[in-house]
Every structure is written in C-alpha cells, then in structure tokens.
Design a protein around this motif. Structure first.
Motif, PDB file in Angstrom:
ATOM      1  N   THR A 125       6.319   4.094  -0.982  1.00 24.40           N
ATOM      2  CA  THR A 125       5.487   3.140  -0.885  1.00 24.40           C
ATOM      3  C   THR A 125       4.665   3.349   0.494  1.00 24.40           C
ATOM      4  N   ASP A 126       3.730   2.874   0.790  1.00 28.21           N
ATOM      5  CA  ASP A 126       2.730   2.785   1.989  1.00 28.21           C
ATOM      6  C   ASP A 126       2.017   1.264   1.992  1.00 28.21           C
ATOM      7  N   VAL A 127       2.472   0.540   2.574  1.00 30.94           N
ATOM      8  CA  VAL A 127       1.870  -0.912   2.157  1.00 30.94           C
ATOM      9  C   VAL A 127       1.313  -1.418   3.691  1.00 30.94           C
ATOM     10  N   GLY A 128      -0.116  -1.556   3.732  1.00 26.46           N
ATOM     11  CA  GLY A 128      -0.687  -2.261   4.973  1.00 26.46           C
ATOM     12  C   GLY A 128      -1.056  -3.689   4.713  1.00 26.46           C
ATOM     13  N   TYR A 129      -0.898  -4.520   5.961  1.00 22.67           N
ATOM     14  CA  TYR A 129      -0.981  -5.999   5.742  1.00 22.67           C
ATOM     15  C   TYR A 129      -1.179  -6.117   7.112  1.00 22.67           C
ATOM     16  N   GLU A 130      -2.443  -6.772   7.375  1.00 20.36           N
ATOM     17  CA  GLU A 130      -2.837  -7.378   8.685  1.00 20.36           C
ATOM     18  C   GLU A 130      -2.712  -6.431   9.873  1.00 20.36           C
ATOM     19  N   GLY A 131      -3.099  -5.096   9.656  1.00 14.96           N
ATOM     20  CA  GLY A 131      -2.938  -4.141  10.625  1.00 14.96           C
ATOM     21  C   GLY A 131      -1.565  -3.492  10.898  1.00 14.96           C
ATOM     22  N   MET A 132      -0.740  -3.911  10.072  1.00 11.52           N
ATOM     23  CA  MET A 132       0.758  -3.422   9.967  1.00 11.52           C
ATOM     24  C   MET A 132       1.065  -2.679   8.925  1.00 11.52           C
ATOM     25  N   ARG A 133       2.133  -1.707   8.749  1.00 13.43           N
ATOM     26  CA  ARG A 133       2.345  -0.741   7.827  1.00 13.43           C
ATOM     27  C   ARG A 133       3.941  -0.791   7.366  1.00 13.43           C
ATOM     28  N   TRP A 134       4.123  -0.794   6.203  1.00  9.13           N
ATOM     29  CA  TRP A 134       5.611  -0.825   5.744  1.00  9.13           C
ATOM     30  C   TRP A 134       5.506   0.242   4.788  1.00  9.13           C
ATOM     31  N   LEU A 135       6.553   1.116   5.217  1.00 13.83           N
ATOM     32  CA  LEU A 135       6.733   2.358   4.428  1.00 13.83           C
ATOM     33  C   LEU A 135       8.044   2.496   3.910  1.00 13.83           C
ATOM     34  N   THR A 136       8.225   3.023   2.538  1.00 15.22           N
ATOM     35  CA  THR A 136       9.411   3.055   1.956  1.00 15.22           C
ATOM     36  C   THR A 136       9.625   4.618   1.695  1.00 15.22           C
ATOM     37  N   VAL A 137      10.652   5.333   1.985  1.00 15.03           N
ATOM     38  CA  VAL A 137      11.230   6.648   2.010  1.00 15.03           C
ATOM     39  C   VAL A 137      12.425   6.601   1.276  1.00 15.03           C
TER      40      VAL A 137
ATOM     41  N   PRO B  51      16.096   8.161  -6.743  1.00 13.42           N
ATOM     42  CA  PRO B  51      15.146   7.181  -6.770  1.00 13.42           C
ATOM     43  C   PRO B  51      15.530   5.991  -6.549  1.00 13.42           C
ATOM     44  N   ASP B  52      17.042   5.590  -6.643  1.00 17.52           N
ATOM     45  CA  ASP B  52      17.477   4.045  -6.434  1.00 17.52           C
ATOM     46  C   ASP B  52      17.903   3.711  -5.093  1.00 17.52           C
ATOM     47  N   THR B  53      17.630   4.844  -4.064  1.00 18.49           N
ATOM     48  CA  THR B  53      18.181   4.812  -2.784  1.00 18.49           C
ATOM     49  C   THR B  53      16.824   4.868  -1.778  1.00 18.49           C
ATOM     50  N   ALA B  54      16.876   3.773  -0.863  1.00 16.03           N
ATOM     51  CA  ALA B  54      15.511   3.972  -0.271  1.00 16.03           C
ATOM     52  C   ALA B  54      15.752   3.394   1.431  1.00 16.03           C
ATOM     53  N   ILE B  55      14.702   3.765   2.143  1.00 16.16           N
ATOM     54  CA  ILE B  55      14.699   3.401   3.557  1.00 16.16           C
ATOM     55  C   ILE B  55      13.307   2.702   3.660  1.00 16.16           C
ATOM     56  N   VAL B  56      13.553   1.363   3.712  1.00 13.59           N
ATOM     57  CA  VAL B  56      12.073   0.580   4.280  1.00 13.59           C
ATOM     58  C   VAL B  56      11.992   0.670   5.670  1.00 13.59           C
ATOM     59  N   LEU B  57      10.855   1.200   6.377  1.00 18.54           N
ATOM     60  CA  LEU B  57      10.393   1.580   7.715  1.00 18.54           C
ATOM     61  C   LEU B  57       9.458   0.303   7.759  1.00 18.54           C
ATOM     62  N   HIS B  58       9.857  -0.712   8.945  1.00 19.85           N
ATOM     63  CA  HIS B  58       8.848  -1.863   8.887  1.00 19.85           C
ATOM     64  C   HIS B  58       8.430  -1.755  10.336  1.00 19.85           C
ATOM     65  N   PRO B  59       7.392  -2.691  10.644  1.00 15.13           N
ATOM     66  CA  PRO B  59       7.032  -3.097  11.962  1.00 15.13           C
ATOM     67  C   PRO B  59       8.078  -4.158  12.516  1.00 15.13           C
ATOM     68  N   PRO B  60       8.755  -3.764  13.635  1.00 12.79           N
ATOM     69  CA  PRO B  60       9.663  -4.502  14.198  1.00 12.79           C
ATOM     70  C   PRO B  60       9.453  -5.849  14.458  1.00 12.79           C
ATOM     71  N   THR B  61       8.027  -6.064  15.093  1.00 13.29           N
ATOM     72  CA  THR B  61       7.747  -7.449  15.444  1.00 13.29           C
ATOM     73  C   THR B  61       6.921  -8.042  14.463  1.00 13.29           C
TER      74      THR B  61
END
Length: 137
Positions: free
Chosen positions: A32-44, A50-60
């Motif tokens: 997934t690659d989700v944008g919201y209010e100028g920020m992005r959350w990525l799931t890799v 398929p049942d294991t993932a890392i969510v990369l998130h904007p830290p602030t």
C-alpha cells in the motif's frame, strides 16, 4: 494461543528513498502507498509472505507532538536509536555485498556474534537500524 506477527512499524523520512531501499534493494513488495495531508504511509513486505508487513510511517504525524518533541524524535531516528528491525536471509554474505555495493550506511559487517548469531547491520534511509541474520541450521 495462536498468535502471529502481522505488522511492525518503522518511521520514514523520505518515502521514495524508503521504497528504493525496501523494494529495490531488499526485494520487498509495496503493498500500500497511502497519502494524506502531504504525508505518506507505505506498507511493504517480503514476497511470498502476504501476512507479514512493515508499515513505514511519517514519524511526526502525531498532531500532539510539540516542535521540540518532533526534533528530538527525528534526531533519535537519524541515529538509529529509535526503531529497528531484525530480518533474516539464507545467504548473509551475498545480501551484505549487495547492500554495501548500493551505498547504504554500514553499521556492522557480517560478524559471528558470541551468542551464536551470524549477522550484519545497516541503516535504512531514515536511519532505522536494520539487522540481518543468517539462521543456523
């Protein structure tokens, strides 16, 4: 009890650099690659898992953080002191050579640890510590 690890969270400071690291270097799928209010959350996640993932998130992204708290948080991430993850590969030396050749920050070359683990450590583009182990048979 039947419990599995579904997601783990790591902060990112540059979504494009994170995609290049996790997808192009480590071979993970971008799910997934989700944008919201100028920020992005990525799931890799690793292909075939398929049942294991890392969510990369904007830290602030937390609106309750003060400017000072955000600065401290970003400093900790950049030092590799805030978050980290342990990964595994059947061929640590080949994986390390690929990462080293790509120019990622090397923290520790492949080492036989005194506690029985063969591993190395690098930093992802945000500074998160990524330890990679070769399981012993």
């Amino acid at each position: 009890m039947d419990i599995t690890i579904r997601e783990s969270y790591l902060p990112h400071t540059d979504p494009e650099a994170s995609v290049r690291f996790y997808r192009d270097l480590l071979g993970f799928e971008v799910r997934t690659d989700v944008g919201y209010e100028g920020m992005r959350w990525l799931t890799v996640g690793p292909a075939g898992q398929p049942d294991t993932a890392i969510v990369l998130h904007p830290p602030t992204a937390n609106p309750d953080l003060t400017e000072e708290e955000s600065r401290i948080l970003l400093d900790l991430i950049a030092k590799g002191s805030y978050f980290g993850i342990n990964l595994a590969t059947p061929d640590l030396l080949a994986t390390f050579e690929t990462l080293e050749a790509s120019g990622v920050e090397i923290v520790q070359e492949p080492t036989e640890q005194p506690y029985g683990i063969f591993d190395c450590a690098v930093r992802d583009p945000a500074g998160n510590m990524v330890r990679i182990q070769q399981p012993r048979s």
